[in-house]
Design an enzyme around this catalytic site. Structure first.
Site, PDB file in Angstrom:
ATOM      1  N   LYS A  48      -9.322   1.125  -8.776  1.00  0.00           N
ATOM      2  CA  LYS A  48      -8.840   1.434  -7.596  1.00  0.00           C
ATOM      3  C   LYS A  48      -9.761   1.866  -6.367  1.00  0.00           C
ATOM      4  O   LYS A  48     -10.793   2.630  -6.824  1.00  0.00           O
ATOM      5  CB  LYS A  48      -7.743   2.611  -7.821  1.00  0.00           C
ATOM      6  CG  LYS A  48      -6.359   2.640  -6.662  1.00  0.00           C
ATOM      7  CD  LYS A  48      -5.483   1.757  -6.944  1.00  0.00           C
ATOM      8  CE  LYS A  48      -4.623   1.467  -5.693  1.00  0.00           C
ATOM      9  NZ  LYS A  48      -3.360   0.861  -5.886  1.00  0.00           N
TER      10      LYS A  48
ATOM     11  N   ASP B  79      -3.364  -2.077  -0.732  1.00  0.00           N
ATOM     12  CA  ASP B  79      -2.552  -1.023  -0.840  1.00  0.00           C
ATOM     13  C   ASP B  79      -2.108  -0.467   0.375  1.00  0.00           C
ATOM     14  O   ASP B  79      -2.238  -1.121   1.201  1.00  0.00           O
ATOM     15  CB  ASP B  79      -3.483   0.064  -1.746  1.00  0.00           C
ATOM     16  CG  ASP B  79      -2.412   1.063  -2.272  1.00  0.00           C
ATOM     17  OD1 ASP B  79      -1.669   0.782  -3.556  1.00  0.00           O
ATOM     18  OD2 ASP B  79      -2.098   2.217  -2.042  1.00  0.00           O
TER      19      ASP B  79
HETATM   20  P1  NDP Z   1       1.993  -0.006   3.500  1.00  0.00           P
HETATM   21  O1  NDP Z   1       0.691   0.756   4.080  1.00  0.00           O
HETATM   22  O2  NDP Z   1       2.309  -1.445   3.622  1.00  0.00           O
HETATM   23  O3  NDP Z   1       3.395   0.976   3.481  1.00  0.00           O
HETATM   24  C1  NDP Z   1       3.277   2.137   3.193  1.00  0.00           C
HETATM   25  C2  NDP Z   1       4.661   2.587   3.968  1.00  0.00           C
HETATM   26  O4  NDP Z   1       4.993   4.099   3.086  1.00  0.00           O
HETATM   27  C3  NDP Z   1       4.770   2.963   5.185  1.00  0.00           C
HETATM   28  O5  NDP Z   1       6.043   2.762   5.596  1.00  0.00           O
HETATM   29  C4  NDP Z   1       4.136   4.226   5.384  1.00  0.00           C
HETATM   30  O6  NDP Z   1       4.589   4.993   6.782  1.00  0.00           O
HETATM   31  C5  NDP Z   1       4.738   5.115   4.156  1.00  0.00           C
HETATM   32  N1  NDP Z   1       3.956   6.160   3.839  1.00  0.00           N
HETATM   33  C6  NDP Z   1       2.767   6.119   3.467  1.00  0.00           C
HETATM   34  N2  NDP Z   1       2.259   7.399   3.205  1.00  0.00           N
HETATM   35  C7  NDP Z   1       3.227   8.281   3.481  1.00  0.00           C
HETATM   36  C8  NDP Z   1       3.432   9.614   3.364  1.00  0.00           C
HETATM   37  N3  NDP Z   1       2.329  10.404   2.867  1.00  0.00           N
HETATM   38  N4  NDP Z   1       4.630  10.254   3.775  1.00  0.00           N
HETATM   39  C9  NDP Z   1       5.570   9.283   4.157  1.00  0.00           C
HETATM   40  N5  NDP Z   1       5.481   8.078   4.208  1.00  0.00           N
HETATM   41  C10 NDP Z   1       4.333   7.462   3.864  1.00  0.00           C
HETATM   42  O7  NDP Z   1       1.585   0.248   1.822  1.00  0.00           O
HETATM   43  P2  NDP Z   1       2.373  -0.614   0.592  1.00  0.00           P
HETATM   44  O8  NDP Z   1       3.989  -0.970   0.739  1.00  0.00           O
HETATM   45  O9  NDP Z   1       1.516  -1.504   0.127  1.00  0.00           O
HETATM   46  O10 NDP Z   1       2.654   0.460  -0.407  1.00  0.00           O
HETATM   47  C11 NDP Z   1       3.423   1.467  -0.856  1.00  0.00           C
HETATM   48  C12 NDP Z   1       3.477   2.090  -2.152  1.00  0.00           C
HETATM   49  O11 NDP Z   1       3.594   0.962  -3.060  1.00  0.00           O
HETATM   50  C13 NDP Z   1       1.959   2.763  -2.591  1.00  0.00           C
HETATM   51  O12 NDP Z   1       2.447   3.998  -3.183  1.00  0.00           O
HETATM   52  C14 NDP Z   1       1.223   1.822  -3.189  1.00  0.00           C
HETATM   53  O13 NDP Z   1       0.302   2.567  -3.890  1.00  0.00           O
HETATM   54  C15 NDP Z   1       2.278   1.142  -4.077  1.00  0.00           C
HETATM   55  N6  NDP Z   1       2.166  -0.075  -4.577  1.00  0.00           N
HETATM   56  C16 NDP Z   1       1.779  -1.174  -3.537  1.00  0.00           C
HETATM   57  C17 NDP Z   1       1.411  -2.380  -4.133  1.00  0.00           C
HETATM   58  C18 NDP Z   1       1.038  -3.547  -3.587  1.00  0.00           C
HETATM   59  O14 NDP Z   1       1.047  -4.810  -3.791  1.00  0.00           O
HETATM   60  N7  NDP Z   1       0.976  -3.455  -2.047  1.00  0.00           N
HETATM   61  C19 NDP Z   1       1.209  -2.759  -5.618  1.00  0.00           C
HETATM   62  C20 NDP Z   1       1.842  -1.569  -6.269  1.00  0.00           C
HETATM   63  C21 NDP Z   1       2.004  -0.344  -5.883  1.00  0.00           C
HETATM   64  P3  NDP Z   1       3.729   5.207   7.912  1.00  0.00           P
HETATM   65  O15 NDP Z   1       3.392   3.808   8.254  1.00  0.00           O
HETATM   66  O16 NDP Z   1       4.163   5.967   8.920  1.00  0.00           O
HETATM   67  O17 NDP Z   1       2.476   5.890   7.377  1.00  0.00           O
END
Ligand code: NDP
Length: 444
Positions: free
Chosen positions: A126, A166
């Site tokens: 990661k 991510d």
């Molecule tokens: P994105 O950046 O596309 O979206 C993240 C979302 O989560 C946004 O809506 C963001 O809001 C919100 N967010 C992020 N940090 C915070 C925080 N500290 N508090 C509240 N809301 C928060 O990321 P992903 O959708 O790709 O990833 C989301 C989760 O899924 C993560 O945990 C990631 O590790 C996990 N994941 C992702 C994979 C992938 O293929 N993308 C694979 C496996 C797991 P804002 O924009 O306002 O910050």
């Protein structure tokens, strides 16, 4: 055995001070392992656990870049190449101001077990940076990505380490990273990054895979009790990549998705989330979910978590530790049947305990969100054979993988006297495969 595990955990805490999320992830896995070690003393003799808690390689580097006003900015870059017993290091890059070594190590540690569970030949890693893409121009994001890759490229390779996206790293960022890799190395090496665009080596379904997979896992889990998504009230946290496609698949399966969120608050939309509008606001315009609520005539609740609206299926798809004991209690009171983690470690240990006690079906992220990395492995397969599969075929492969992971968790939990406990099943099934490979490869 309990004391031995406690000693190793103690050592991990002492050797990695201040890395709170990493401690939490290690503790959570250790809690499942006692019966495995009792049955398999060879793991103890070969110090497999101690080795698993120490990443193979950790790279920390300076990322200098120039912003639009001509000012020099410095960020910190990370790549933790955690474990390559099963294949090349594989796992995403996160760009978020909260990123530090403890977050990258927790994510890398989880990734090792997740990748093992997929049954595919991928190790765990990661990376990321404390760079905050929000409010940055396209040019700034590009220059940052180019500077980041100018150091990272020397550590990558299709047989060595293959990053993906991510939080904060989507198709746009992968494009800039791939472009810089190609320029520096003079190689069009598709297998070095996944999550690529469809016209330059990407796979259909990769964008949708994590969210889809989380819902497919939940559907299978509900099926064990003769239930399904059909007509169920669903809430999703986040509004990013994983959340959007969890919403889409839940809706395809007949679920009624009434809530989603971002770091500013949540939206309650009793008519059901309008996904094209959400994507217009979040993807095309990169605006907060309050703008969605405004345009849609839905309710926006600032600074609070979406769980308080209650649901039959809850899908945490934002970030770590975003669903705590109070949230779990609120969900349980509202009659929640299943919680499936799209994000990594979104549910706190106390919340997991409460949900489990209440008899709620609970799918841990390392199993339920493995669809993303599994489809990345499918992207690598297509790249290696210079082929491109159809959407239908790739989605069918994804569904098969998610069902297999689900069933593996369930049978493993059964075998270890914890029927229906997906946390125990995922931890043990993920661990034993890596541990056996590590034993076979000797002390390396
Ligand atoms: P994105 O950046 O596309 O979206 C993240 C979302 O989560 C946004 O809506 C963001 O809001 C919100 N967010 C992020 N940090 C915070 C925080 N500290 N508090 C509240 N809301 C928060 O990321 P992903 O959708 O790709 O990833 C989301 C989760 O899924 C993560 O945990 C990631 O590790 C996990 N994941 C992702 C994979 C992938 O293929 N993308 C694979 C496996 C797991 P804002 O924009 O306002 O910050």
């Amino acid at each position: 055995m309990k004391e031995q595990l406690a000693d190793i955990l103690d050592q991990v805490l002492r050797r990695n001070p201040g890395e709170r999320e990493f401690h939490q992830a290690v503790r959570e896995v250790f809690e499942s392992l006692e019966p495995v070690l009792r049955k398999n003393p060879q793991y103890v003799d070969a110090a497999v656990l101690e080795r698993l808690c120490e990443p193979e390689r950790q790279i920390i580097f300076r990322v200098p870049w120039v912003d639009d006003s001509g000012r020099v900015q410095i960020n910190r870059g990370f790549r933790v190449e955690y474990n390559s017993a099963l294949g090349p290091f594989k796992g995403g890059l996160r760009f978020h101001p909260s990123v530090y070594l403890g977050i990258v190590k927790f994510l890398g540690f989880e990734q090792v077990f997740k990748n093992s569970l997929t049954g595919m030949p991928i190790g765990g890693g990661k990376g990321g940076s404390d760079f905050d893409p929000r409010g940055r121009s396209q040019g700034e994001v590009m220059r940052f990505c180019q500077s980041f890759m100018t150091e990272l490229y020397r550590h990558l390779g299709e047989h060595t380490d293959v990053p993906a996206g991510d939080i904060g790293v989507g198709g746009r960022e992968i494009g800039y990273l791939f472009g810089q890799y190609k320029r520096i190395t003079n190689r069009w090496e598709a297998g070095v990054l996944t999550g690529k665009g469809l016209s330059w080596g990407g796979s259909l379904v990769r964008t949708e895979a994590t969210g889809y997979g989380t819902v497919l896992f939940a559907e299978r889990m509900l099926g064990t009790r003769g239930q399904s998504f059909d007509g169920r009230r669903v809430v999703v946290s986040g509004a990013g990549n994983v959340a959007q496609y969890a919403i889409q698949k839940a809706q395809q399966l007949g679920g009624h998705v009434v809530g989603c969120s971002d770091s500013t608050g949540y939206v309650l939309d009793e008519r059901g989330i309008d996904l094209p509008l959400l994507q217009q606001v979040r993807e095309a315009e990169r605006l907060p979910v309050s703008v969605y609520a405004e345009r849609r005539g839905a309710t926006f609740v600032p600074g609070r978590r979406v769980w308080e609206v209650g649901a039959e299926v809850a899908l945490p798809c934002a970030t770590q530790n975003e669903l705590d004991e109070d949230d779990a209690a609120a969900l349980a009171r509202s009659g929640v049947l299943a919680v499936s983690e799209g994000a990594n470690m979104p549910t706190t240990p106390a919340a997991v305990a409460l949900l489990t006690e209440a008899g709620v079906l609970f799918a841990p992220g390392k199993a339920a969100n493995a669809g993303g990395v599994a489809t990345s492995a499918l992207e690598m397969q297509q790249n290696a054979s210079r082929d491109a599969w159809s959407f239908e075929y790739t989605e069918q492969r994804l569904a098969g993988i998610m069902h297999a992971i689900h069933d593996r968790c369930l049978t493993t939990a059964d075998a270890y006297d914890a029927p229906g406990n997906y946390v125990v099943g995922a931890n043990i099934a993920g661990f034993t495969k890596v541990a056996d490979a590590m034993l076979a490869l000797g002390v390396v």
